[in-house]
Design an enzyme around this catalytic site. Structure first.
Site, PDB file in Angstrom:
ATOM      1  N   ASP A 104      24.914  75.135  55.789  1.00  9.45           N
ATOM      2  CA  ASP A 104      23.740  75.588  56.521  1.00  9.45           C
ATOM      3  C   ASP A 104      24.246  76.267  57.799  1.00  9.45           C
ATOM      4  O   ASP A 104      25.452  76.333  58.062  1.00  9.45           O
ATOM      5  CB  ASP A 104      22.781  74.420  56.809  1.00  9.45           C
ATOM      6  CG  ASP A 104      21.357  74.927  57.089  1.00  9.45           C
ATOM      7  OD1 ASP A 104      21.187  76.137  57.362  1.00  9.45           O
ATOM      8  OD2 ASP A 104      20.415  74.126  57.064  1.00  9.45           O
TER       9      ASP A 104
HETATM   10  C1  BGC Z   1      17.990  76.305  58.068  1.00 11.12           C
HETATM   11  C2  BGC Z   1      18.108  76.817  56.668  1.00 11.12           C
HETATM   12  C3  BGC Z   1      18.149  78.327  56.652  1.00 11.12           C
HETATM   13  C4  BGC Z   1      19.263  78.793  57.556  1.00 11.12           C
HETATM   14  C5  BGC Z   1      19.460  80.298  57.566  1.00 11.12           C
HETATM   15  C6  BGC Z   1      18.972  76.955  59.010  1.00 11.12           C
HETATM   16  O1  BGC Z   1      18.735  76.623  60.329  1.00 11.12           O
HETATM   17  O2  BGC Z   1      18.185  74.906  58.057  1.00 11.12           O
HETATM   18  O3  BGC Z   1      17.057  76.334  55.891  1.00 11.12           O
HETATM   19  O4  BGC Z   1      18.311  78.773  55.348  1.00 11.12           O
HETATM   20  O5  BGC Z   1      19.004  78.351  58.873  1.00 11.12           O
HETATM   21  O6  BGC Z   1      18.445  80.953  58.203  1.00 11.12           O
END
Ligand code: BGC
Length: 765
Positions: A291
Site C-alpha cells: 500500500d
Molecule cells: C490506500 C489504498 C490506495 C492507495 C493508493 C492508500 O492510502 O490505503 O487503498 O489504493 O492509497 O492510492
C-alpha cells in the site's frame, strides 16, 4: 401465481490448503508468456529488475500519504520505474509510456494504476451502499462500466476491490467495502473481479483487479485507521479471509498488502501472509504491491531501517513498492551484502513482467491510449442511467411507521437540510476520478422527477457547527462549509418553509469525507447541528421523512424514536438527486438491506449478527444479572444485518427442508414461500441462515449461506428453494481444516438476520 426459482449455493468451498492451479492447467499462453518473460529477464541488469518493482505517483491526484514521488520523468527514462498511478488521460499517459518505451534500454512499458473504487467518472454509490443492493449482476456491471471508462482514460490496473470485512463503524473505510459478512463479501468480491477483468485481460476495456487490503485491515483496533490488528487464526480463516480468497479464486491478478500488522508482523513484510498463505496454500500467481508507503512505514512499526524493511518485504513475497522507493534505494546494496538473493529480485520482476504480458502491453504499449475513446466511453447517458438505477437499488428504508413515503408527485414539500441542495458530498469518499460538479443535488432531482411538486427549500443547518471538525473533513476541498448565516437564522428559515408545506423531507447526515480513509469517528451520531434541526422540525408534528446520507452505520437511536420515515441513501454517486427522487416518489420501491449492523450506541461496537452465543447468552430484551449483557442497553443492534423495509410487506411461510437428513455427499432443498401482502410491487432479498448446533469450535449464532433477490407483484407468492450440500456447512476447525461436522442444523429463511430459527435438518456421517 406460484413461481419456483432455484439457486444452487456456491459457497466458498475451496480448501484453504489446496493450490487452485495444478501443473496440467498450464496453457499454451502460459508457456508463451514464460518464454517472453524469460527472454526479457535474460537481458536485464539487476538495476533494471529492481526498477520494475518501483511504483510511483507523480502527484496531481490524491496523495494518501505524506510523500509524493519526485523526478518521475528522469526515473522512468533511467529504467527505475515499473508503474505509475495518479495520472490519467491518453495524452498524459502517452508521454510517460513514451519515456518507458523509447528512452529506456529495453523499452518495457509501464503499468498504469488508479483507485477506481466505485466507478470512474460515472460514479456509483459508495461500495457499502452498492452492497446493500445484494444484486451481484448489478455490482458486476458497475465494475464493467468502471473498467470501460478507466481503460478509455489509459488505466490498465485498478486498486479495487476492497474486500476487508468491517464490523466497526468507527472505521471510516467501512464505506469502501461490502460490510460485515464473509459469505456476502465473498460473492461481491468475485463479482467485482469478474467485472473489472472480464474473461480476457488483453481486451482494451478490461483491467487488472487488485484485492485489498491483504489482510485484516478492517479489524484495526477501535476502528482507528492504520491501527494494529490481532486475531486468532480460527477467526481469520472463518470470518475475515474468505472474501480475499474468493477474489483470488475469481482470478484477481494482483493483491495489495495492508498497512496493519498481522500476528505482530506488518502485512507488507509478512511471509506467512504473502507467501505461505497467499501463494503456497491459495495458489495465487499474480503480483503483490504494497500500500502507499506501507513498506517504509515498517520503520515506524519498529521493524528496522529502510534497508532492513525492504529486504524483509522482498523476502516475504512483496513484488512492488508503492511510492516508498525502499526497493529502489536499498535492494542492490542488500544483494551485495548477501541480505537478499538475485533470485528473489528476479522472481518479483518476473511477476511484474507477467502482469504486463497478461495485459498485452508488450504487443502494444499504447493499446489503452486511443484518444477517441474518452469521449465515446466515459460518462455516457446509458452509464449515468445505470448509476441512477444502482443508487435506487442501494437505498435502505430503515423506518416506515409514519407512512410518509412514497410522496405524491404534486405534494407541497419543505425540502430542508445541509445535504438537500449540495453537489460536493454526493459522490462519497474515494471518488478521486469523479467530478462532484457533475452530480445531481436532491433539489434538482426532485424537480426532474416531480415537476408538479411545490417545493420550498431551506438549508436549515450546517453539516457541522464545529470549525475544527469541519477543517478536518475539508482536506480534499469544501465538504462541510460553515455558513455565514447563523445557525439560529437557518433553523428559523427551515421552520418557516416547513410550516407552510404539507410534508417535510430533511436530507441530513455525514459529509462524504466524514468516512473513508483516515476518517475514523468515535461518535456515530448525526452531527448535533443537524440533530437540533431534526428535533425542532419534528415538534411541528407534520408528516416528515429523513433522507439520511452516510458512509457508515450511524447511531440514530434518537431519530428512530421520532414519528418519521427514514430512508438511508449512503453517498449515492453522480445521479444522487435523481435516484433519491425516484425512490421518494415511489417510481422505485426500495429493496436494499444493510450489510453492516447499525448499533444502538457506540459502546456496543462491534455488534454483528454472527456473534457467538457465549456460555451466558444474553439474547432476551431487558437486563438479567450474570448474563453476557450491558446494564444500559440490549445486546441487539438497532438495525441488524440483512434488514431493510419496502413500501410493501412480505410474509414468509412454509419454511421447510425436503428431508430430515442430509448425507455428506448428498443435497437437501430448503425452501420458503414469500408473499407480497402489501399495496405495491416490490423486490425482496430472501436470505437463508443456519446455526450449527454442536461443533468442535464454538459456532456463530447465525450464519448466512445463501440469498436470492426476487420481484413480487402485489399479491404474488413465490417459492424460493436453496439446494444445500455439506460443502455449504463447512468451517475451519482448530487445525484449520475445512470440514463439515455431522449433527443438527437449525435454519430460517427471511428478509433479515433478525429472525427465529424455524426448522432443522441433520447432517449424517
Ligand atoms: C490506500 C489504498 C490506495 C492507495 C493508493 C492508500 O492510502 O490505503 O487503498 O489504493 O492509497 O492510492
Amino acid at each position: 401465481m406460484i413461481k419456483k426459482s432455484l439457486i444452487t449455493l456456491s459457497l466458498i468451498t475451496g480448501c484453504f490448503f489446496a493450490p487452485i492451479k495444478n501443473a496440467t492447467a498450464q496453457t499454451t499462453s502460459d508457456s508463451k508468456m514464460n518464454a517472453k518473460v524469460d527472454e526479457i529477464l535474460a537481458e536485464m541488469t539487476i538495476e533494471e529488475k529492481i526498477g520494475q518493482l518501483n511504483l510511483l505517483n507523480p502527484g496531481g491526484g490524491v496523495a494518501t500519504g505524506a510523500v509524493v514521488s519526485d523526478n518521475v520523468q528522469q526515473k522512468i527514462k533511467d529504467g527505475e520505474v515499473g508503474g505509475l498511478f495518479g495520472v490519467a488521460g491518453p495524452d498524459k499517459i502517452r508521454i510517460a509510456q513514451d519515456y518507458a518505451v523509447n528512452d529506456t534500454r529495453l523499452g518495457i512499458p509501464l503499468l498504469i494504476g488508479s483507485d477506481v473504487i466505485h466507478g470512474y467518472k460515472t460514479t456509483f454509490p459508495i461500495p457499502l451502499g452498492t452492497s446493500a443492493s445484494w444484486d451481484l449482476e448489478m455490482i458486476k456491471k458497475t465494475a464493467q462500466i468502471a473498467a470501460q471508462e478507466a481503460t478509455a482514460d489509459g488505466i490498465n490496473w485498478n486498486f479495487s476491490p476492497m474486500v476487508d470485512i468491517a464490523r466497526d463503524p468507527r472505521w471510516g473505510r467501512i464505506a469502501e467495502g461490502a460490510g460485515e459478512d464473509p459469505y456476502l463479501g465473498s460473492q461481491i468480491a468475485k463479482a467485482m473481479v469478474e467485472g473489472y477483468q472480464g474473461d480476457d485481460l488483453t481486451k482494451e476495456n478490461t483491467m487488472i483487479a487488485t484485492v485489498k487490503h491483504f489482510a485484516l485491515y478492517g479489524a484495526s483496533e477501535a476502528g482507528r485507521d492504520y491501527n494494529t490488528t490481532d486475531m486468532s487464526r480460527v477467526k481469520m480463516f472463518n470470518e475475515y479471509l474468505p472474501p480475499y480468497k474468493a477474489a483470488i479464486d475469481a482470478g484477481a491478478a494482483s493483491v495489495m498488502s495492508s498497512f496493519n500488522d498481522v500476528d505482530g508482523v506488518p502485512a507488507t513484510g509478512n511471509k506467512w501472509l504473502l507467501t505461505d498463505l497467499l501463494r503456497d496454500r491459495w495458489g495465487f500467481d499474480g503480483f503483490v504491491t504494497s500500500d502507499y508507503t506501507s513498506l517504509n512505514e515498517m520503520i515506524a512499526h519498529g521493524m528496522g531501517d529502510l534497508q532492513d524493511v525492504s529486504a524483509l518485504a522482498l523476502k516475504a513475497g512483496l513484488d512492488m513498492d508503492m511510492v516508498g522507493e525502499g526497493f529502489l534505494k536499498t535492494l542492490k546494496k542488500s544483494l551485495d551484502e548477501g541480505k537478499v538473493t538475485e533470485e528473489e529480485i528476479t522472481t518479483a520482476a518476473r511477476r511484474i513482467l507477467e502482469a504486463k504480458y497478461k495485459l498485452g502491453l508488450f504487443e502494444d504499449p499504447y493499446k489503452y491510449l486511443d484518444e477517441n475513446r474518452p469521449e465515446k466511453d466515459i460518462l455516457s447517458e446509458e452509464s449515468r442511467a445505470f448509476s441512477r438505477k444502482v443508487a435506487a437499488h442501494s437505498f435502505v428504508l430503515l423506518k416506515k411507521d409514519a407512512r410518509v413515503l412514497p410522496l405524491q408527485k404534486n405534494a407541497k414539500i419543505a425540502l430542508v437540510g445541509p445535504l438537500a441542495n449540495n453537489k460536493n458530498n454526493m459522490l462519497g469518499t474515494w471518488a478521486p476520478t469523479g467530478d462532484p460538479q457533475l452530480s445531481i443535488p436532491v433539489l434538482e432531482g426532485i424537480k426532474n422527477v416531480a415537476p408538479k411538486a411545490k417545493i420550498s427549500y431551506a438549508q436549515g443547518a450546517n453539516i457541522t457547527d464545529d470549525k475544527q471538525f469541519a477543517e478536518n473533513i475539508n482536506v480534499f476541498g469544501p465538504r462541510a462549509e460553515i455558513s455565514e448565516t447563523s445557525p439560529e437564522k437557518m433553523l428559523e428559515e427551515a421552520l418557516k418553509v416547513a410550516k407552510k408545506s404539507d410534508v417535510i423531507v430533511a436530507v441530513v447526515g455525514e459529509a462524504s469525507e466524514m468516512s473513508g480513509e483516515a476518517a475514523s469517528r468515535t461518535n456515530l451520531l448525526i452531527p448535533e447541528s443537524q440533530k437540533k434541526m431534526i428535533r425542532e422540525l419534528a415538534k411541528l408534528g407534520k408528516p416528515m421523512a429523513l433522507v439520511l446520507m452516510s458512509g457508515r452505520p450511524l447511531n440514530i437511536s434518537e431519530e428512530s424514536e421520532l414519528n418519521v420515515d427514514i430512508l438511508q441513501v449512503w453517498h449515492p454517486g453522480v445521479e444522487a438527486g435523481n435516484a433519491i427522487a425516484d425512490v421518494i416518489f415511489g417510481d422505485y420501491n426500495p429493496s436494499g438491506k444493510i450489510t453492516a449492523s447499525w448499533p444502538r450506541n457506540v459502546g456496543q461496537v462491534p455488534v454483528y449478527y454472527s456473534m457467538k452465543r457465549t456460555g451466558r447468552p444474553g439474547e432476551a430484551e431487558g437486563f438479567e444479572k450474570f448474563k453476557s449483557e450491558f446494564l444500559d442497553v440490549d445486546n441487539s443492534p438497532l438495525y441488524p444485518f440483512g434488514y431493510g423495509l419496502s413500501y410493501t410487506d412480505f410474509e414468509y411461510s412454509d419454511i421447510k427442508a425436503s428431508s430430515e437428513d442430509l448425507t455428506m455427499d448428498g443435497t437437501i432443498t430448503l425452501s420458503a414461500t414469500i408473499t407480497n401482502t402489501g399495496e405495491h410491487d416490490g423486490e425482496e432479498v430472501v436470505q437463508l441462515y443456519i446455526h450449527d448446533k454442536v461443533r468442535s469450535i464454538t459456532p456463530p449464532m447465525k450464519q448466512l449461506i445463501g440469498f436470492e433477490k426476487m420481484m413480487l407483484k402485489k399479491g404474488e407468492s413465490k417459492t424460493v428453494t436453496f439446494e444445500v450440500s455439506a460443502d455449504d456447512l463447512k468451517f475451519y476447525n482448530s487445525s484449520l481444516e475445512h470440514v463439515a461436522e455431522a449433527g443438527e442444523f437449525e435454519f430460517f429463511i427471511a428478509g433479515s438476520s433478525d429472525n427465529e430459527f424455524k426448522n432443522t435438518f441433520t447432517l449424517k456421517e
